[in-house]
Structure formats: structure tokens, C-alpha cells
Design an enzyme around this catalytic site. Structure first.
Site, PDB file in Angstrom:
ATOM      1  CB  VAL A  38      -0.901   0.025   1.251  1.00  0.00           C
ATOM      2  CG1 VAL A  38      -1.789   1.265   1.252  1.00  0.00           C
ATOM      3  CG2 VAL A  38      -1.737  -1.245   1.330  1.00  0.00           C
ATOM      4  CB  CYS A  39       0.934   4.166   0.539  1.00  0.00           C
ATOM      5  SG  CYS A  39       1.206   5.945   0.628  1.00  0.00           S
ATOM      6  CB  VAL A  40       5.810   5.080  -0.067  1.00  0.00           C
ATOM      7  CG1 VAL A  40       5.457   6.295  -0.914  1.00  0.00           C
ATOM      8  CG2 VAL A  40       5.523   5.363   1.404  1.00  0.00           C
ATOM      9  N   GLY A  41       4.759   1.674   0.493  1.00  0.00           N
ATOM     10  CA  GLY A  41       5.216   0.327   0.842  1.00  0.00           C
ATOM     11  C   GLY A  41       5.837  -0.390  -0.347  1.00  0.00           C
ATOM     12  CB  THR A  92       4.373   4.049  -5.107  1.00  0.00           C
ATOM     13  OG1 THR A  92       4.630   4.296  -3.724  1.00  0.00           O
ATOM     14  CG2 THR A  92       4.924   5.220  -5.933  1.00  0.00           C
TER      15      THR A  92
END
Lengths: 207, 207
Positions: free
Chosen positions: A97-100, A117
Site C-alpha cells: 500500500v502506498c510507498v510500501g 505507489t
């Protein structure tokens, strides 16, 4: 079926919780917050508790890596990167999720992979050999990456359909009454006023 | 500006956290989880910590009452009902997510008020003299109620615009990348297959 959500210093709790509240409804699935060491892992204000260590859950069926408020922080966490890399060898789905997704990149999993991202960090994917894609979530092989924060809910519903079928995914969506009607149309830079985008960029990625 | 999110036995953490992750971004706003007694308040699996008691925050500017997994549980919590009733006397906005609106009703705040709640509980609003409305969120006077669980995010963005202006609300939406694209169109009974709706109803309101 074991779904692991790794927590680590600087993780964003909403990135972890969006998918959590979707996936915990899958019959037969165990969703566990894991961390290098079990215990309370503070986000900035909310605290979640990791009930198992990375070593306790070495071969989860699914990994969901949340992002961070400081966009590059996940890349710097060696224990996280090691966990993602070793778990990926045997997962059915490796997700973020996101910048994961940057942690997936740092683990060497995005070489030649279509991935996404948070919009503010798209340029950072390239250093890991990924092909940045501007979509809500992207599935390439067994890797599924999603856009920023709340895109994790859309991704998790897709993941639920892969794990438990479309009927179960729709039931979860209906239980959560996820028929979104944001009062503004400013959720991506494609639709947000330019000055709002500039402001948010300056907050999330200060020069 | 003080925003209080009351926690109580049986509360649903996602109902509390959706608005929390929106509202915590408002400059100058303090968002506090409050409860009868401070401390860790377990949801079924996630635990949130109330950092103040109801008595510590008697006159918040805004109250956001989360719902429960067991739809009628909030009505039974006398400490919660008392808090909502007394706080409402001086709030700027009194709001709820999901079946949290039933607590507003039990506090006597919904007499003649247009209000909503989770689709599975619409019929329960009538006993409190409310006029059930089938909308994502409903503003009537200073009371804003929202539909089930994730409708709390839409409501909170509207609330953010009331508290801090539309530009700030849009900035928050963009930061959370809230440009929803659910992979299915099953978020309300209006669009979900009938048998899915029957299944979810049987789970959420067992006979």
C-alpha cells in the site's frame, strides 16, 4: 490462510488498517500484524500491536506492506526488507500500500515489474527497475502494488476476490458500505487544483 | 479546536479511524480518543488507546461517535449516551459514523432530525423520532450523520471543509489519494446482488 501485515518504525497506520478491515472478514483467513519484535508499534498517534515476530510467521500466504509518512523510510528498514524478500519466496501474493512498494523494490522484487505507489513518489520506483504505472492498483505476476493510502482499500477488495471469490469480496464491500462519494474530486493530481497539488507535494516531500 | 472521538465497549475501530485519519490533518485541530476511563479500549482485534476521559474533555468543539459491530450496542452504553448528550450542548458539530447515529438518537438528539446510519439499521432510527434519509451523509442543523463504516471518510472530508475550508479538505483528500475505484459495485443494497445483500444482512443482524 495466513495474511501478514508487517509493521516497522515510521509505518502509516491507515495504510495497514484499510486492508486489515477488509481482509479480516475473509472466512478462514488469519490476519496478523507482525514486526521484528512483537509488541506495541507506534505510528505517529495511533498504536497497533504486533502479535507475532517476523520469525514467527516466516511463510505467510499473503504479505501486505504498508507505507510510511516519510516516503523513503521503509527502504531503510533492513529487518523489514529482509522479511519481505524471504517471505516473497513462498507467498501466493506479495502486496503493498502506498510507498510500501518502495520496500518491495528495495527487496529486489520489482525488477522489470509494473508497479505503482503514492503519486508523490512515482519517480522513486524507477531506481528499483520497476515500470511505474499510474493506476489505482497494479497486479503483475504475484505482486500487487497500490497507489497512496486509501487505494489500499480498493486493492484489498481485489485481493479478497482472489483469495475468497467475488461474492465474498462484494459481501465485504457491502458490509463496509463502501459506495464512496467523496465531497470533492481532488483525490489525484489529475483532478486536484494545481496549487493544492503543489501544497501537498511540499508537505509530503519537502525539498 | 478540539475534536473528540468517544470509544466504548463494542465500538468498531474502522468507524473511528476513517474520520481520525482525515481530521488529524487539520492545522490547529487536536483529535483525541476519549472514553469513560482512559486506557486501551479493545475493538475485536485492533486496540486504540483513549488518552483522556469523558470528564477531561467535557466541551469538545466536535464529537464524532463511531458505531459498533453489534448494531444496537451503542444504545446500551449509558456513559457514552450521557457524554454525547452533555457535549452536544456546546459543540459546533455533533457527528456520527455508521450505527453511531443510534447513540445520538438514544441521547435524544434526533427528534425530528433528518439522519442516516448503516443500511442494515435504517429502521432503527425511527424509534428515536429521526427521519431516516438514504444518503452518504446528512447534515441537519449541527448534526451530521453518515452511512455505514467507510461513509465516515466522506463525512469527515465534508466536516474538514466546514472546519478548515474546502482547500484544506481537498489537500487532505489528495494526501490520502482518495480517488476511490472499488473493483466491484456492491457497496450499497441499491447496487449489490440481492443474495449478497441477504447474506450480509443475516451476518450483521442475525434473527
Amino acid at each position: 490462510m495466513h495474511i501478514a501485515i508487517p509493521l516497522y518504525a515510521g509505518y502509516d497506520a491507515m495504510d495497514a488498517l484499510g486492508p486489515y478491515f477488509v481482509l479480516r472478514n475473509i472466512p478462514g483467513a488469519t490476519v496478523t500484524f507482525v514486526a521484528e519484535r512483537p509488541g506495541v508499534i507506534p505510528d505517529e498517534e495511533v498504536t497497533l500491536t504486533a502479535t507475532a515476530s517476523f520469525a514467527d510467521v516466516p511463510r505467510p500466504d499473503v504479505v501486505v506492506v504498508p507505507g510510511t509518512r516519510d516516503v523513503k523510510q521503509s527502504i531503510l528498514d533492513e529487518a523489514l526488507i529482509h522479511y519481505v524478500k524471504t517471505a516473497h519466496a513462498t507467498t501466493t501474493w506479495t502486496t503493498s500500500v502506498c510507498v510500501g512498494s518502495l520496500a518491495l523494490g528495495a527487496a529486489g522484487l520489482l525488477e522489470g515489474v509494473r508497479a505503482t505507489t503514492h503519486w508523490v513518489a512515482h519517480d522513486l520506483l524507477v531506481q528499483f527497475g520497476a515500470q511505474p504505472v499510474d493506476e489505482r492498483f497494479v497486479q503483475d505476476g504475484k505482486i500487487i502494488t497500490s497507489a497512496g493510502v486509501l487505494a489500499g482499500i480498493d486493492m484489498a477488495l481485489h485481493l479478497a476476490s482472489l483469495l475468497a471469490g467475488e461474492d465474498m469480496a462484494m459481501a465485504i464491500q457491502l458490509g463496509l458500505e463502501y459506495a464512496p462519494q467523496p465531497p470533492f474530486n481532488a483525490g489525484t493530481p489529475k483532478t486536484a487544483p494545481e496549487e493544492i497539488t503543489a501544497f501537498v507535494r511540499s508537505v509530503l516531500r519537502p525539498a
